[in-house]
Write a protein that holds these residues in place. Structure first.
Motif, PDB file in Angstrom:
ATOM      1  N   ILE A  17       0.838  -1.203   0.000  1.00  0.00           N
ATOM      2  CA  ILE A  17       0.000   0.000   0.000  1.00  0.00           C
ATOM      3  C   ILE A  17       0.872   1.252   0.000  1.00  0.00           C
ATOM      4  O   ILE A  17       0.641   2.199  -0.759  1.00  0.00           O
ATOM      5  N   GLY A  18       1.897   1.263   0.836  1.00  0.00           N
ATOM      6  CA  GLY A  18       2.786   2.413   0.903  1.00  0.00           C
ATOM      7  C   GLY A  18       3.532   2.657  -0.393  1.00  0.00           C
ATOM      8  O   GLY A  18       3.642   3.805  -0.852  1.00  0.00           O
ATOM      9  N   VAL A  19       4.034   1.594  -1.013  1.00  0.00           N
ATOM     10  CA  VAL A  19       4.794   1.742  -2.261  1.00  0.00           C
ATOM     11  C   VAL A  19       3.893   2.237  -3.385  1.00  0.00           C
ATOM     12  O   VAL A  19       4.295   3.088  -4.181  1.00  0.00           O
ATOM     13  N   VAL A  20       2.677   1.733  -3.446  1.00  0.00           N
ATOM     14  CA  VAL A  20       1.759   2.174  -4.498  1.00  0.00           C
ATOM     15  C   VAL A  20       1.404   3.645  -4.299  1.00  0.00           C
ATOM     16  O   VAL A  20       1.329   4.417  -5.261  1.00  0.00           O
ATOM     17  N   LEU A  21       1.219   4.059  -3.052  1.00  0.00           N
ATOM     18  CA  LEU A  21       0.890   5.461  -2.798  1.00  0.00           C
ATOM     19  C   LEU A  21       2.069   6.391  -3.067  1.00  0.00           C
ATOM     20  O   LEU A  21       1.878   7.568  -3.385  1.00  0.00           O
ATOM     21  N   LEU A  22       3.300   5.899  -2.969  1.00  0.00           N
ATOM     22  CA  LEU A  22       4.479   6.715  -3.238  1.00  0.00           C
ATOM     23  C   LEU A  22       4.732   6.923  -4.725  1.00  0.00           C
ATOM     24  O   LEU A  22       5.431   7.860  -5.110  1.00  0.00           O
ATOM     25  N   GLN A  23       4.204   6.062  -5.561  1.00  0.00           N
ATOM     26  CA  GLN A  23       4.486   6.154  -6.993  1.00  0.00           C
ATOM     27  C   GLN A  23       3.825   7.385  -7.595  1.00  0.00           C
ATOM     28  O   GLN A  23       2.812   7.866  -7.123  1.00  0.00           O
ATOM     29  N   SER A  43       6.804   1.532 -20.365  1.00  0.00           N
ATOM     30  CA  SER A  43       7.373   2.661 -19.639  1.00  0.00           C
ATOM     31  C   SER A  43       8.652   2.223 -18.934  1.00  0.00           C
ATOM     32  O   SER A  43       8.931   1.038 -18.778  1.00  0.00           O
ATOM     33  N   ALA A  44       9.443   3.194 -18.535  1.00  0.00           N
ATOM     34  CA  ALA A  44      10.703   2.898 -17.857  1.00  0.00           C
ATOM     35  C   ALA A  44      10.430   2.237 -16.512  1.00  0.00           C
ATOM     36  O   ALA A  44       9.564   2.665 -15.757  1.00  0.00           O
ATOM     37  N   ALA A  45      11.168   1.176 -16.207  1.00  0.00           N
ATOM     38  CA  ALA A  45      11.002   0.464 -14.943  1.00  0.00           C
ATOM     39  C   ALA A  45      11.763   1.213 -13.857  1.00  0.00           C
ATOM     40  O   ALA A  45      12.975   1.374 -13.935  1.00  0.00           O
ATOM     41  N   THR A  46      11.039   1.678 -12.868  1.00  0.00           N
ATOM     42  CA  THR A  46      11.666   2.384 -11.764  1.00  0.00           C
ATOM     43  C   THR A  46      11.854   1.422 -10.599  1.00  0.00           C
ATOM     44  O   THR A  46      11.337   0.299 -10.602  1.00  0.00           O
ATOM     45  N   ALA A  47      12.597   1.876  -9.611  1.00  0.00           N
ATOM     46  CA  ALA A  47      12.819   1.048  -8.430  1.00  0.00           C
ATOM     47  C   ALA A  47      11.504   0.782  -7.705  1.00  0.00           C
ATOM     48  O   ALA A  47      11.264  -0.329  -7.229  1.00  0.00           O
ATOM     49  N   LEU A  48      10.629   1.792  -7.656  1.00  0.00           N
ATOM     50  CA  LEU A  48       9.337   1.585  -7.006  1.00  0.00           C
ATOM     51  C   LEU A  48       8.473   0.605  -7.793  1.00  0.00           C
ATOM     52  O   LEU A  48       7.716  -0.172  -7.206  1.00  0.00           O
ATOM     53  N   GLY A  49       8.580   0.646  -9.103  1.00  0.00           N
ATOM     54  CA  GLY A  49       7.829  -0.298  -9.933  1.00  0.00           C
ATOM     55  C   GLY A  49       8.278  -1.732  -9.703  1.00  0.00           C
ATOM     56  O   GLY A  49       7.461  -2.648  -9.601  1.00  0.00           O
ATOM     57  N   LYS A  50       9.599  -1.906  -9.623  1.00  0.00           N
ATOM     58  CA  LYS A  50      10.132  -3.253  -9.366  1.00  0.00           C
ATOM     59  C   LYS A  50       9.754  -3.733  -7.972  1.00  0.00           C
ATOM     60  O   LYS A  50       9.413  -4.907  -7.770  1.00  0.00           O
ATOM     61  N   LEU A  51       9.806  -2.815  -7.008  1.00  0.00           N
ATOM     62  CA  LEU A  51       9.438  -3.175  -5.644  1.00  0.00           C
ATOM     63  C   LEU A  51       7.960  -3.538  -5.558  1.00  0.00           C
ATOM     64  O   LEU A  51       7.578  -4.444  -4.804  1.00  0.00           O
ATOM     65  N   THR A  52       7.136  -2.873  -6.350  1.00  0.00           N
ATOM     66  CA  THR A  52       5.714  -3.207  -6.393  1.00  0.00           C
ATOM     67  C   THR A  52       5.507  -4.629  -6.885  1.00  0.00           C
ATOM     68  O   THR A  52       4.701  -5.384  -6.336  1.00  0.00           O
TER      69      THR A  52
END
Length: 121
Positions: A17-23, A43-52
């Motif tokens: 939930i936290g990671v999705v809200l940070l994106q 789209s470019a893969a970000t660290a938050l995307g990979k963590l999601t």
């Protein structure tokens, strides 16, 4: 074991939930607008995307683990099997004397001497 997996499941859920809200919000629902992410391909893969993705897989894995643990703890029969096998072990009779095994759903009238259950004659 179940408590450990359940705790991990809850922590992964909160982290997801936290990671999705940070994106970053792309704006618009269902991929509409926001730079043409759906049109431009990947789209470019970000660290938050990979963590999601990792947290989503972890949530899926802990859900499956909790399901397996619950299945192992079950008695090997369905709820309906347990209800039909042992009707005498169900809830105790209420104040009206109704055992819940059939008959009318209304309480007997005052002075009514008809039995609650049909006789076996």
């Amino acid at each position: 074991m179940e408590n450990v997996v359940l705790t991990i499941h809850l922590l992964v859920t909160l982290a997801l939930i936290g990671v999705v809200l940070l994106q970053r919000s792309e704006g618009g629902g269902l991929g509409m607008g926001g730079g043409g992410g759906a049109v431009a391909g990947r789209s470019a893969a970000t660290a938050l995307g990979k963590l999601t993705w990792v947290l989503g897989f972890g949530l899926f894995a802990t859900s499956i683990a909790l399901t397996v643990i619950a299945a192992e703890k079950s008695a090997g029969s369905s709820v309906l099997d347990r209800l039909t096998d042992a009707p005498a072990q169900s809830a105790p009779a209420d104040a009206q004397g109704d055992t819940g095994l059939g008959g009318s759903l209304l309480p007997p009238a005052a002075g009514d001497d008809t039995p609650l259950l049909p006789s076996a004659e």
